[in-house]
Design a protein around this motif. Structure first.
Motif, PDB file in Angstrom:
ATOM      1  N   SER A 100       0.893  -0.889   0.392  1.00  0.00           N
ATOM      2  CA  SER A 100      -0.261  -0.396  -0.087  1.00  0.00           C
ATOM      3  C   SER A 100       0.470   0.981   0.477  1.00  0.00           C
ATOM      4  CB  SER A 100      -1.619  -0.216   1.064  1.00  0.00           C
ATOM      5  OG  SER A 100      -0.718   0.339   2.416  1.00  0.00           O
ATOM      6  N   CYS A 101       2.081   1.536  -0.002  1.00  0.00           N
ATOM      7  CA  CYS A 101       3.135   2.482   0.335  1.00  0.00           C
ATOM      8  C   CYS A 101       3.813   2.401  -1.207  1.00  0.00           C
ATOM      9  CB  CYS A 101       3.921   2.109   1.217  1.00  0.00           C
ATOM     10  SG  CYS A 101       2.733   2.200   2.812  1.00  0.00           S
ATOM     11  N   ASP A 102       4.413   1.610  -1.521  1.00  0.00           N
ATOM     12  CA  ASP A 102       4.710   1.843  -3.068  1.00  0.00           C
ATOM     13  C   ASP A 102       4.030   1.614  -3.844  1.00  0.00           C
ATOM     14  OD1 ASP A 102       6.899   1.671  -4.935  1.00  0.00           O
ATOM     15  OD2 ASP A 102       7.732  -0.155  -4.701  1.00  0.00           O
ATOM     16  N   ASN A 103       4.571   2.899  -5.294  1.00  0.00           N
ATOM     17  CA  ASN A 103       3.533   2.329  -6.507  1.00  0.00           C
ATOM     18  C   ASN A 103       2.916   0.390  -6.772  1.00  0.00           C
ATOM     19  OD1 ASN A 103       1.952   2.811  -8.492  1.00  0.00           O
ATOM     20  ND2 ASN A 103       3.596   3.869  -9.870  1.00  0.00           N
ATOM     21  N   PRO A 104       1.614   0.437  -6.482  1.00  0.00           N
ATOM     22  CA  PRO A 104       1.756  -1.445  -7.185  1.00  0.00           C
ATOM     23  C   PRO A 104       1.434  -1.147  -8.092  1.00  0.00           C
ATOM     24  CG  PRO A 104      -0.221  -0.393  -5.512  1.00  0.00           C
ATOM     25  CD  PRO A 104       0.899   0.717  -6.099  1.00  0.00           C
ATOM     26  N   MET A 105       1.218  -0.514  -8.973  1.00  0.00           N
ATOM     27  CA  MET A 105       0.901  -0.313 -10.615  1.00  0.00           C
ATOM     28  C   MET A 105       2.405  -1.269 -11.403  1.00  0.00           C
ATOM     29  SD  MET A 105      -2.177   1.125 -10.636  1.00  0.00           S
ATOM     30  CE  MET A 105      -1.973   1.136 -12.297  1.00  0.00           C
TER      31      MET A 105
END
Length: 542
Positions: A116-121
């Motif tokens: 939830s904190c690094d861009n998961p895209m």
């Protein structure tokens, strides 16, 4: 000292101080608009932030000469040493290789995509696969991260520059409509209960195209969070927040075509999707938020930008003193808490009274000015608490002490003519009105027995209560300078400690490099304060 001839325009500030304008050179088309750019110290800590707009950024800096500081663009990790105020160009690298690496590792299962904190895209800008033609319509199995509801399972990717359309970032981008009108989506693992920030760029192809951003537990049930409407001349930016419901372990990020200017089988360009954490919901992602648990405070900056400000005064103005600049020596550090729009909310002042060489009783005042030194049009101060009170005679003014000797815990001078003591520290917090903006504080002194007798550094004005008749009398040649350019106050910005000259010891005897620094207009011996004659200075911190 009295024999020095100094340029009338010399401002008696020792440090890197002024405007820093950064112009970004972007050969790899990295997305910069609305991104944060930092000033960091040599330990990598962020000490000031601002937003990039139209490929440039501006800082007002006040940095020590005796340390190193860098401009940092966190998206790419590029850094550039700050050598002086002024205009600099900064060449940005590419994030595409990093994006490829991440996509490949997630696809192979070597790292988890649930975060939830690094861009998961995955493949957030359509850079995978690398296409050799101007565009391609390719099966979803060959496009990392993305799926489509089209019955033929085809996704369309364009190369930057095809038909005159540049990518918003990198070398490629998506066209939402391939052979059919369908949803383009990505299934994400986001922590239930977390708040995320999303953003995307959208553009029309033949005219005005309209698309939707949807987020939800399934493709079909995803709610519309934004409607994107853009023509074919520029990329439009869309952003928002989404709180993942408890129990929702899978979240779908969906793009839907509503209409296009041409055929239903084409239109709605998309690029540069981002998802980032925002724990406190203040609209600033956690990795850029200096206080991620505080919904009011988003950014923290400091005055000076780093290190501390030393101000030193001679108090016999308009008569010359002995030029030991230790009648009152103070060190100042300010922590400034700002909201998401970089507007100051509060400022926490810590001012140490380091040396008192005066027999005259002096008070301490402070004025807040705009960063360019001009007065504010109206009061920006709502209240003050701690070791200061509002100056009822001056808007944006404070009184720290009507008599320095009355506010210190015990009598000391700390300049070689009085008892040694740990310096007393004044601490107070200013709360600002909503009209506040970035400011600089000016410390000055005044006679305890005569409030109208003020002594300022020469680059600041006297306050409204000043007795103007004192100017151009005795040794004053205009505005707190002698006829040969010597001041009654100076400023040093440094990392570490400053040693005051002993009582009655001329600055040139205490700091032999000081003279050339002054007569060269600050271009030589810029770190003169690091080379004292130890027998002629007083170290209060030993």
């Amino acid at each position: 000292m009295s024999q020095l001839i100094v340029d009338a325009g010399f401002n008696w500030v020792s440090g890197l101080k002024g405007d820093l304008d950064i112009y970004l050179v972007n050969p790899n088309n990295v997305s910069t608009e609305r991104e944060i750019i930092n000033i960091i110290n040599d330990q990598g800590s962020v000490i000031k932030r601002t937003l990039i707009s139209d490929g440039k950024a501006h800082f007002k800096i006040d940095l020590p000469q005796n340390s190193q500081y860098y401009i940092q663009f966190p998206v790419t990790g590029d850094e550039k040493l700050i050598s002086a105020p002024g205009s600099v160009e900064m060449v940005l690298g590419s994030t595409i290789e990093q994006e490829f690496t991440k996509s490949a590792l997630i696809s192979s299962g070597e790292i988890e995509s649930c975060t939830s904190c690094d861009n998961p895209m995955i493949n957030s800008g359509g850079e995978f696969p690398i296409i050799s033609s101007n565009y391609t319509i390719i099966h979803q199995d060959n496009v990392p991260g993305w799926k489509t509801t089209a019955t033929d399972k085809k996704i369309e990717i364009w190369r930057s520059g095809f038909q005159g359309v540049p990518a918003q970032e990198g070398n490629q981008f998506f066209e939402l409509n391939a052979n059919q009108v369908a949803h383009l989506y990505q299934e994400l693992c986001l922590e239930p209960g977390s708040t995320i920030m999303w953003s995307v760029w959208h553009r029309g192809r033949s005219g005005v195209d309209v698309g939707e951003v949807r987020i939800g537990a399934t493709v079909e049930s995803a709610s519309v969070l934004a409607t994107m409407t853009d023509g074919n001349t520029a990329w439009g930016y869309y952003s928002g927040t989404y709180t993942v419901p408890e129990g929702q372990n899978t979240t779908f990020f969906v793009f839907t075509s509503v209409s296009s200017a041409g055929s239903a089988s084409y239109g709605n360009f998309l690029d540069n999707f981002e998802i980032r954490c925002d724990y406190d919901g203040d609209g600033i992602p956690d990795d850029e938020d200096d206080d991620p648990g505080n919904e009011e405070v988003a950014f923290v900056s400091y005055f000076p930008t780093s290190g501390k400000q030393i101000v030193a005064f001679e108090d016999l103005w308009p008569s010359t003193g002995d030029f030991d600049f230790n009648d009152l020596t103070m060190s100042n550090q300010v922590k400034i808490n700002k909201n998401r729009n970089f507007i100051p909310l509060t400022a926490e002042f810590t001012i140490s009274i380091d040396a008192i060489g005066a027999s005259i009783h002096n008070g301490i005042g402070m004025m807040l000015y705009k960063e360019d030194g001009e007065a504010f049009n109206e009061s920006i101060i709502a209240s003050v608490s701690g070791d200061a009170i509002l100056d009822v005679n001056n808007a944006n003014g404070l009184i720290l002490a009507n008599d320095v000797f009355a506010v210190i815990d015990q009598y000391y001078q700390n300049n070689g003519s009085g008892p040694t003591a740990i310096p007393d520290t004044l601490k107070f917090t200013v709360t600002f009105n909503s009209n506040a903006e970035d400011f600089i504080p000016e410390l000055y002194i005044f006679r305890s027995a005569d409030r109208t007798h003020e002594i300022h550094r020469n680059n600041f004005p006297a306050t409204s209560v000043m007795n103007q008749n004192l100017f151009n009398t005795v040794d004053d040649n205009g505005h707190y300078k002698t006829s040969n350019g010597l001041p009654w106050g100076l400023e040093i910005i440094l990392e570490g400690q400053y040693k005051s000259p002993k009582e009655k010891v001329d600055m040139l005897l205490a700091y032999p490099q000081f003279g050339l620094w002054a007569t060269s207009n600050g271009t030589q011996n810029v770190r003169w304060y690091e080379s004292p004659v130890e027998s002629n200075v007083f170290n209060i911190f030993q």
